[in-house]
Design a protein around this motif. Structure first.
Motif: not given
Length: 629
Positions: A292-293, A328-331, A345-351, A473-474
């Motif tokens: 998680t980034q 890689v996960l993002f909030f 990160v590549e878009e296919a591996h980012a969520e 996030f916040g």
């Protein structure tokens, strides 16, 4: 029996052992009536007896389940160059639970249908195509190897499970990545999906990151669809430990206890990586790595590091870590898009997986007043909660306070949150207060507070001020609204993604206009209700159960996908570091972990480091003096 024809399939039990009654009954009941079942003493005899049909070679006593034969046929005929298809056995999957028919059905339902290549067929259940026998010839040794040599392939029928009556065969080779992926999916179907969560941040004062790690683990446990392990610090906070111990299907391990244990399907670090050594540690815990980034605030800001070189090292670590991660996960989409724009990160591996905001309170409903609560003097107070990083913009809260007082408000600003080592705004706040001494009696800085004290502060605040410049996030506006306290925040970054800008209140960065909005939120019931209603509507879809469901889907998709090459994970070592711990390094391997343990306890490490530095300087000076002689 009608003579077999080309295109037919014949089952042949090969060997001299006696077929058990259970195996015989199962074979008869799960095999179509028009498919002959023969016996043969050897593979060559079976090939000859079943001409010109395809043949399935079964070990005596092998137990099959419904649908087995058709699935074997489909696997063997999926490609023109396939010679054989081999069924999975319980030996491949760490055993098979009873009843067997249900276990076989679970494997079939959860199969990835990869049909990966294998170099040698198994011995329990093998489908052999007649075209391969005719090409290679049934006579002679090493039929399987001769198939490969002529360009044919052997595949694994990864949707078929049989019970092998024999002992587990010795493994002749390491499985290829597709074979490992296929068997891992089958194993999870039988024994449950598994994940390891790095929860080593659960120590010290509670922060937003700690809240999200606790709620993430709790939400996943509530799904009852995953076997969880959590790696916790040696001295976790008591609140966190109490919460974790109450969860079902959760194993708690410390860093030292986790060394050398088996891998789970997934390992997830739900907060940002800050140490290169953690990357190799995490990779040892799971078959797939998810990071998680939370944001790229530190990535962009050298002020949060002791030196510019330290900042650059952190940036390189971030690049290496995100390149190594399978996902890689993002909030928030804001944080994801920031990472994409930096080619991290590549878009296919980012969520994007949004956090929940309906966290469980870990304290008494009334909370506990902080030690200096009596100094508030009964005035309505503004609450600015969180660390004192520069981007948290606490200096703007002081400017809003000053503007409020000029508007005639009699109020106090309460800061509550720990001080950071690098990038703190404390000196700026002190300078501002020194320049405006009349504010001194209206400001209280409580420092780090407990969860109970934070709860009390929320309950008694007239308004929460959240002037952060950017966030991944916040949580603060949602926490405030949960305590029925309005919140003043600035539009922009992830907050505009989650909350309506019209309700934000802060006009970036005009203190007077923001103070007018603050005065309305303190004194006007309608303004308060509109603010709270806007936050409540945004919060309605942000539940931890939804977060857990999205996480579980991301975990399962990552486990089912091909692994990413691990070469990208290499983290460059300085020359000195490589000479210490690189291949053939001077530092003995058996002191690596003790030194790491020392380094992670600052109160012990600092005096040791001082002694080492002093010793080095003295030794260096003596060496220079001797060289001059």
């Amino acid at each position: 029996m009608t003579a077999p024809r080309r295109g037919d399939v014949v089952v042949c039990i090969v060997g001299t052992a006696t077929q058990s009654a259970d195996a015989e009954d199962g074979l008869r009941s799960h095999t179509p009536a028009n498919v002959p079942v023969l016996t043969a003493a050897s593979e060559a005899e079976a090939f000859a007896a079943t001409m010109p049909a395809d043949v399935i070679l079964l070990a005596p006593g092998c137990v099959v389940a419904g649908g087995w034969l058709e699935s074997m046929r489909q696997a063997a005929n999926a490609s023109a160059t396939t010679a054989t298809a081999t069924a999975l056995t319980q030996h491949d999957l760490d055993g098979a639970p009873e009843p067997f028919d249900q276990a076989a059905a679970a494997v079939r339902a959860r199969s990835l249908h990869l049909r990966p290549r294998i170099d040698v067929p198994g011995s329990a259940c093998v489908y052999v195509r007649r075209s391969a026998i005719e090409l290679i010839g049934a006579e002679g040794p090493d039929f399987w190897a001769r198939c490969l040599a002529r360009g044919l392939t052997h595949v694994l029928a990864d949707d078929v499970l049989v019970l092998d009556p024999g002992a587990a065969p010795s493994r002749r080779h390491e499985p290829t990545p597709p074979e490992a992926r296929a068997t891992r999916a089958a194993r999870s179907a039988l024994h449950g999906f598994s994940a390891t969560i790095d929860a080593r941040i659960l120590a010290g004062p509670t922060t937003g990151t700690q809240v999200h790690v606790l709620e993430l683990i709790s939400g996943l446990a509530r799904t009852e669809q995953i076997n969880l392990r959590a790696i916790i610090p040696d001295h976790p906070s008591q609140d966190a430990l109490t919460r974790l111990r109450a969860l079902p299907r959760l194993e708690l391990l410390t860093y030292s206890e986790a060394a050398g244990i088996g891998r789970t399907d997934i390992v997830h670090r739900p907060f940002q990586l800050s140490n290169a050594g953690d990357l190799s540690f995490l990779e040892s815990l799971g078959e797939r790595l998810i990071l998680t980034q939370q944001d790229l605030i530190a990535f962009h800001n050298p002020a949060y590091f002791p030196t510019r070189a330290g900042w650059q090292e952190y940036r390189e670590l971030t690049r290496s870590a995100l390149a190594a991660a399978d996902r890689v996960l993002f909030f928030s989409a804001h944080a994801r898009d920031d990472a994409l724009s930096e080619d991290l990160v590549e878009e296919a591996h980012a969520e994007v997986v949004h956090l929940g905001v309906d966290h469980q309170e870990m304290v008494d409903s009334l909370g506990a007043p902080p030690a200096d609560a009596d100094t508030l003097g009964g005035r309505p107070f503004l609450l600015c909660i969180g660390t004192d990083f520069l981007h948290k913009n606490r200096i703007f809260a002081l400017r809003v306070l000053r503007a409020l007082i000029e508007l005639g408000a009699d109020t106090t600003l309460v800061f509550a949150g720990p001080t950071v080592q690098y990038g703190s705004s404390r000196s700026h706040e002190s300078a501002y207060l020194a320049a405006h001494p009349a504010l001194a009696g209206h400001v209280r800085d409580l420092g780090a507070v407990s969860e109970a004290e934070k709860h009390w502060l929320y309950r008694h605040a007239a308004l929460v001020v959240y002037p952060t410049v950017l966030e991944g996030f916040g949580l603060v506006p949602f926490e405030a609204a949960d305590h029925r306290v309005p919140c003043l925040w600035a539009p922009g970054s992830s907050l505009s993604e989650l909350l309506p800008d019209h309700a934000a209140g802060i006009v970036p960065w005009n203190a007077r206009q923001s103070a007018e909005h603050a005065r309305a939120l303190i004194g006007e019931e309608r303004a308060r209700e509109e603010n709270l209603s806007a936050i409540d509507m945004a919060a309605a879809g942000l539940t931890w159960d939804a977060t857990a469901a999205n996480l579980l889907a991301a975990y399962q998709a990552t486990a089912a996908a091909p692994a990413r090459p691990r070469t990208a994970a290499a983290v460059a070592l300085s020359e000195d570091a490589a000479r210490l711990v690189g291949p053939g390094g001077e530092l003995p391997a058996d002191v690596h972990r003790p030194l790491l343990a020392l380094a992670t306890h600052p109160s012990i490490a600092r005096p040791v480091y001082r002694a080492l530095r002093l010793g080095y300087r003295v030794s260096h000076a003596l060496g220079k003096r001797q060289r001059r002689r």
